[in-house]
Design an enzyme around this catalytic site. Structure first.
Site, PDB file in Angstrom:
ATOM      1  N   HIS A 182       4.745 -10.036   3.183  1.00  0.00           N
ATOM      2  CA  HIS A 182       3.830 -10.998   3.832  1.00  0.00           C
ATOM      3  C   HIS A 182       3.022 -11.812   2.825  1.00  0.00           C
ATOM      4  CE1 HIS A 182      -0.224  -8.913   3.707  1.00  0.00           C
ATOM      5  NE2 HIS A 182       0.531  -7.854   3.501  1.00  0.00           N
ATOM      6  N   THR A 242       0.838  -1.207   0.000  1.00  0.00           N
ATOM      7  CA  THR A 242       0.000   0.000   0.000  1.00  0.00           C
ATOM      8  C   THR A 242       0.875   1.260   0.000  1.00  0.00           C
ATOM      9  OG1 THR A 242      -1.713  -1.186   1.203  1.00  0.00           O
ATOM     10  CG2 THR A 242      -1.804   1.224   1.315  1.00  0.00           C
ATOM     11  N   CYS A 267      -9.717  -7.630   1.690  1.00  0.00           N
ATOM     12  CA  CYS A 267      -9.701  -6.283   2.226  1.00  0.00           C
ATOM     13  C   CYS A 267     -11.111  -5.789   2.480  1.00  0.00           C
ATOM     14  CB  CYS A 267      -8.962  -5.366   1.268  1.00  0.00           C
ATOM     15  SG  CYS A 267      -7.545  -6.190   0.595  1.00  0.00           S
ATOM     16  N   ASN A 310      -5.818  -9.511  -7.283  1.00  0.00           N
ATOM     17  CA  ASN A 310      -5.900 -10.219  -6.004  1.00  0.00           C
ATOM     18  C   ASN A 310      -7.251 -10.887  -5.760  1.00  0.00           C
ATOM     19  OD1 ASN A 310      -6.440  -7.273  -5.851  1.00  0.00           O
ATOM     20  ND2 ASN A 310      -7.234  -7.802  -3.842  1.00  0.00           N
TER      21      ASN A 310
HETATM   22  N1  PLP Z   1      -2.038  -4.696  -3.932  1.00  0.00           N
HETATM   23  C1  PLP Z   1      -2.531  -5.942  -4.050  1.00  0.00           C
HETATM   24  C2  PLP Z   1      -2.783  -6.504  -5.413  1.00  0.00           C
HETATM   25  C3  PLP Z   1      -2.806  -6.695  -2.906  1.00  0.00           C
HETATM   26  O1  PLP Z   1      -3.295  -7.929  -3.021  1.00  0.00           O
HETATM   27  C4  PLP Z   1      -2.545  -6.127  -1.627  1.00  0.00           C
HETATM   28  C5  PLP Z   1      -2.870  -6.864  -0.397  1.00  0.00           C
HETATM   29  O2  PLP Z   1      -3.885  -7.509  -0.274  1.00  0.00           O
HETATM   30  C6  PLP Z   1      -2.006  -4.839  -1.586  1.00  0.00           C
HETATM   31  C7  PLP Z   1      -1.761  -4.159  -2.746  1.00  0.00           C
HETATM   32  C8  PLP Z   1      -1.674  -4.200  -0.288  1.00  0.00           C
HETATM   33  O3  PLP Z   1      -0.499  -4.745   0.226  1.00  0.00           O
HETATM   34  P1  PLP Z   1      -0.097  -4.554   1.763  1.00  0.00           P
HETATM   35  O4  PLP Z   1      -0.964  -5.465   2.546  1.00  0.00           O
HETATM   36  O5  PLP Z   1       1.331  -4.921   1.831  1.00  0.00           O
HETATM   37  O6  PLP Z   1      -0.328  -3.128   2.077  1.00  0.00           O
END
Ligand code: PLP
Length: 391
Positions: free
Chosen positions: A203, A72, A329, A153
């Site tokens: 992660h 993010t 999310c 995702n």
């Molecule tokens: N972008 C994608 C495609 C994701 O799947 C995710 C997490 O679910 C993120 C960004 C965000 O990553 P982070 O959890 O490291 O902030």
């Protein structure tokens, strides 16, 4: 009760070898890496060796790797700085992006109403983007950032990263890709793919939370957006998360060294899951391109069940099985996600349930059997309830 984890696209179990590396770092790397004494310099050298190793895996130069706290943050840094420091006047993205891209773009549009924001149309029910429209926009001579995720995702769709990067280069547009679901899962050679920016999160590949990278091609001249320190080549002020970086480095190395082995196991699991779900769950549908192994992440299956039940995720959880209902999310949300609304008419989604089943090399076929059998029970109960209700 044995617990089963099918939510590795949301986050993965941390590898024991990564924990060992981090424990060493926690114990010994206490000096501030900006300090000139040996305690600080030892920590600094650990950070730099991780930077070099990741740069080698991506075939880029070490100073193009910036450590951040997560995917993010990397996406925010890149997109915001393009607008605020590189005089980008237009962002071309898609409605299928992760919300850390979509909300950043929306926020920038509010703060800078003069920038143009274009969402590429989704051209079919599989969720493929219309790249002819992308090229038409790129032909207009306007300073542009294209931001398109490599692996989706929620439904797993992959884009052709090299093709799009080359298209952007041909028209002098900058190209950013959210590679959070693909980095350290696929070999990515950025000396061959002319991409400008990418993001990564430890992660997602058995590393720690709170540690990620932004890949920033040095010729772009991108600047940092935080102030108060010269860390990370002036790109990210603040004392480095050295333990997180150590864990990121170890998990990245392991993921790349074991990539083929892990991929083989996970691909087999995905094939098996598709086969078993198709056999036992009547009218199950697979979302996006997720049954096409060339066009989708090998790590996940996204399904549409032919009955409405906002509680399926919860009911599976009660039986010890973790999956994601909708995107992790926005889990818990009864409304279909923005991505699903691009693939199906809202009316059609009303009588369905979306589940994302995502794998790691630690999963087994027996766990898939258990998932399918519990899902079957839930489905039978749901249809008998509907039957009684209708009667
Ligand atoms: N972008 C994608 C495609 C994701 O799947 C995710 C997490 O679910 C993120 C960004 C965000 O990553 P982070 O959890 O490291 O902030």
């Amino acid at each position: 009760m044995k617990k089963i984890y099918f939510d590795s696209a949301a986050s993965t179990v941390i590898d024991e070898r990564v924990i060992d590396t981090m424990m060493q770092s926690l114990r010994y790397d206490f000096g501030n890496p900006s300090a000139t004494h040996s305690f600080g310099q030892e920590g600094k050298s650990r950070i730099e060796s991780v930077r070099k190793a990741i740069a080698r895996w991506l075939n880029v130069s070490a100073n193009e790797i910036i450590f951040t706290s997560c995917g993010t943050e990397s996406n925010n840094l890149i997109i915001r700085s393009c607008i605020e420091n590189l005089h980008i006047k237009r962002i071309i993205t898609s409605p299928l992006e992760h919300k850390c891209v979509l909300e950043t773009v929306r926020d920038l549009k509010e703060k800078h109403p003069d920038i143009e924001v274009v969402f590429l149309p989704v051209k079919d029910r599989k969720g493929d983007l219309d790249l002819n429209v992308l090229e038409e926009y790129l032909q207009e001579n306007k300073p542009t950032l294209v931001s398109l995720m490599h692996g989706n995702n929620e439904v797993g769709n992959l884009i052709d990263l090299k093709f799009i990067a080359e298209l952007c280069k041909r028209y002098n547009a900058l190209f950013h890709s959210d590679t959070v679901q693909t980095m350290a899962h696929y070999p990515l050679d950025f000396s061959d793919i002319p991409i400008d920016f990418a993001s990564c999160s430890a992660h997602k590949f058995h590393g720690p939370k709170g540690s990620g990278i932004a890949y920033i091609r040095k010729t772009t001249g991108l600047k940092g957006i935080t102030t108060g320190g010269a860390q990370e080549r002036n790109m990210r002020a603040g004392t480095e998360n050295i333990y997180g970086i150590a864990g990121l480095g170890k998990s990245f190395d392991l993921a790349m060294e074991e990539l083929d082995e892990r991929r083989k196991i996970i691909e087999e699991l995905k094939h098996y899951a598709i086969e078993q779900l198709s056999l036992h769950i009547p009218n199950v549908r697979f979302n996006g391109n997720c049954t096409d192994f060339d066009k989708s992440l090998y790590t996940l299956v996204s399904i549409l069940l032919s009955f409405p039940n906002t509680m399926v995720g919860f009911q599976l959880d009660m039986r010890g099985i973790a999956v994601s209902q909708g995107s992790a999310c926005s889990s818990g949300a009864a409304k279909p996600s923005g991505t699903m609304l691009q693939l199906y008419p809202e009316e059609e989604l009303k009588n369905t349930t979306t589940l994302r089943i995502s794998f790691s090399h630690y999963n087994t076929k027996e766990e898939i059997d258990e998932l399918v059998s519990v899902l079957e029970e839930i489905r039978k109960k749901a249809s008998s309830t509907i039957h009684v209700g209708n009667g």
